[in-house]
Design a protein around this motif. Structure first.
Motif, short mmCIF file in Angstrom:
data_model
loop_
_atom_site.label_atom_id
_atom_site.label_comp_id
_atom_site.label_asym_id
_atom_site.label_seq_id
_atom_site.Cartn_x
_atom_site.Cartn_y
_atom_site.Cartn_z
N ALA A 1 0.87 -1.44 0.08
CA ALA A 1 -0.03 0.03 -0.02
C ALA A 1 0.92 1.26 0.18
N VAL A 2 1.88 1.33 0.87
CA VAL A 2 2.77 2.50 0.74
C VAL A 2 3.49 2.53 -0.53
N VAL A 3 3.93 1.61 -1.09
CA VAL A 3 4.62 1.52 -2.47
C VAL A 3 3.84 2.26 -3.32
N LEU A 4 2.40 1.82 -3.42
CA LEU A 4 1.59 2.33 -4.40
C LEU A 4 1.34 3.84 -4.15
N ALA A 5 1.07 3.99 -2.85
CA ALA A 5 0.65 5.59 -2.42
C ALA A 5 2.01 6.39 -2.82
N VAL A 6 2.97 5.99 -2.74
CA VAL A 6 4.37 7.00 -2.76
C VAL A 6 4.36 6.93 -4.56
N LEU A 7 4.24 5.72 -5.30
CA LEU A 7 4.17 5.93 -6.58
C LEU A 7 3.31 6.78 -7.37
N GLY A 8 2.15 6.73 -6.65
CA GLY A 8 1.22 7.78 -7.36
C GLY A 8 1.69 9.16 -6.93
N VAL A 9 1.91 9.61 -5.73
CA VAL A 9 2.40 11.06 -5.67
C VAL A 9 3.51 11.37 -6.52
N VAL A 10 4.53 10.42 -6.63
CA VAL A 10 5.62 10.78 -7.49
C VAL A 10 5.19 10.99 -9.03
N LEU A 11 4.30 10.01 -9.49
CA LEU A 11 3.76 10.20 -10.79
C LEU A 11 2.99 11.53 -11.10
N GLY A 12 2.33 11.67 -9.84
CA GLY A 12 1.48 13.09 -10.02
C GLY A 12 2.45 14.30 -10.10
N VAL A 13 3.41 14.62 -9.44
CA VAL A 13 4.34 15.30 -9.42
C VAL A 13 5.16 15.62 -10.75
N VAL A 14 5.53 14.56 -11.11
CA VAL A 14 6.19 14.46 -12.46
C VAL A 14 5.32 14.73 -13.72
N GLU A 15 4.34 14.21 -13.68
CA GLU A 15 3.32 14.30 -14.80
C GLU A 15 2.53 15.45 -14.70
N ARG A 16 2.44 16.20 -13.47
CA ARG A 16 1.72 17.37 -13.08
C ARG A 16 0.30 17.10 -13.35
N ASN A 17 -0.29 16.20 -12.88
CA ASN A 17 -1.80 15.91 -13.23
C ASN A 17 -2.03 15.23 -11.77
N VAL A 18 -3.56 15.19 -11.46
CA VAL A 18 -3.98 14.70 -10.31
C VAL A 18 -4.86 13.37 -10.61
N ALA A 19 -4.73 12.88 -11.81
CA ALA A 19 -5.36 11.43 -12.13
C ALA A 19 -4.51 10.35 -11.46
N SER A 20 -3.29 10.63 -11.71
CA SER A 20 -2.34 9.33 -11.20
C SER A 20 -2.39 8.94 -9.80
N PRO A 21 -2.27 10.15 -8.97
CA PRO A 21 -2.32 10.04 -7.66
C PRO A 21 -3.62 9.52 -7.04
N ILE A 22 -4.60 9.77 -7.61
CA ILE A 22 -5.86 9.37 -7.09
C ILE A 22 -6.02 7.75 -7.23
N VAL A 23 -5.79 7.42 -8.77
CA VAL A 23 -5.72 6.14 -9.14
C VAL A 23 -5.00 5.23 -8.10
N PHE A 24 -3.71 5.70 -8.02
CA PHE A 24 -2.76 4.98 -7.09
C PHE A 24 -3.24 4.99 -5.73
N LEU A 25 -3.63 5.88 -5.29
CA LEU A 25 -4.25 5.97 -3.75
C LEU A 25 -5.49 5.07 -3.53
N VAL A 26 -6.40 4.82 -4.31
CA VAL A 26 -7.49 3.93 -4.46
C VAL A 26 -6.71 2.55 -4.54
N LEU A 27 -6.12 2.32 -5.36
CA LEU A 27 -5.15 1.08 -5.32
C LEU A 27 -4.27 0.70 -4.14
N ALA A 28 -3.80 1.72 -3.43
CA ALA A 28 -3.07 1.37 -2.14
C ALA A 28 -4.22 1.13 -1.27
N ALA A 29 -5.27 1.87 -1.12
CA ALA A 29 -6.32 1.29 -0.18
C ALA A 29 -6.94 0.17 -0.29
N LEU A 30 -7.19 -0.30 -1.61
CA LEU A 30 -7.70 -1.93 -1.81
C LEU A 30 -6.65 -2.88 -1.52
#
Length: 139
Positions: free
Chosen positions: A8-37
């Motif tokens: 879960a932590v790996v997915l959350a961190v990956l989502g935040v990093v992708l969001g910062v790199v790609e400058r969008n909000v979709a990646s963090p949201i998708v990865f945070l949902v996956l982290a929760a699952l």
């Protein structure tokens, strides 16, 4: 504890990093949902193997051995839905006796989900079969 939350932590961190790199909000949201699952919180409260066996012998409910991050466990949990509270869940990463029980059933592997119902072990059973098991307890 870190091992249980690792996926879960790996997915959350990956989502935040992708969001910062790609400058969008979709990646963090998708990865945070996956982290929760994949987090341990997505599953019913785990009990120890000994407690699950004791309770199952009294109420006849199945014991489901699982581990955080397992895609087959997530699929099973999603398909079982609200009936999940009518089974005893054992996190094999949190309970060494549970892991040993799974190894005894599977011939040495820690393959999950493994379900024990009425004394018989089932390795990665079809979710529909587990729903039948839970429903047959009638409680």
């Amino acid at each position: 504890m870190p091992r249980r939350w690792g996926p879960a932590v790996v997915l959350a961190v990956l989502g935040v990093v992708l969001g910062v790199v790609e400058r969008n909000v979709a990646s963090p949201i998708v990865f945070l949902v996956l982290a929760a699952l994949v987090s341990p919180r997505a599953f019913p409260r785990s009990v120890s193997d000994a407690e699950a066996r004791e309770r199952s012998s009294q109420d006849g409910r199945p014991i489901i051995y699982w581990r955080p991050g397992c895609p087959f466990c997530i699929r099973l949990r999603a398909r079982v839905g609200r009936l999940s509270r009518r089974a005893h869940w054992v996190d094999i990463w949190a309970d060494p006796q549970g892991a040993a029980g799974v190894r005894a059933i599977t011939g040495g592997d820690e393959t999950v989900p493994t379900v024990v119902f009425r004394g018989e072990g089932f390795v990665n059973p079809a979710p529909a079969r587990v729903v039948e098991m839970i429903s047959s307890t009638g409680r």
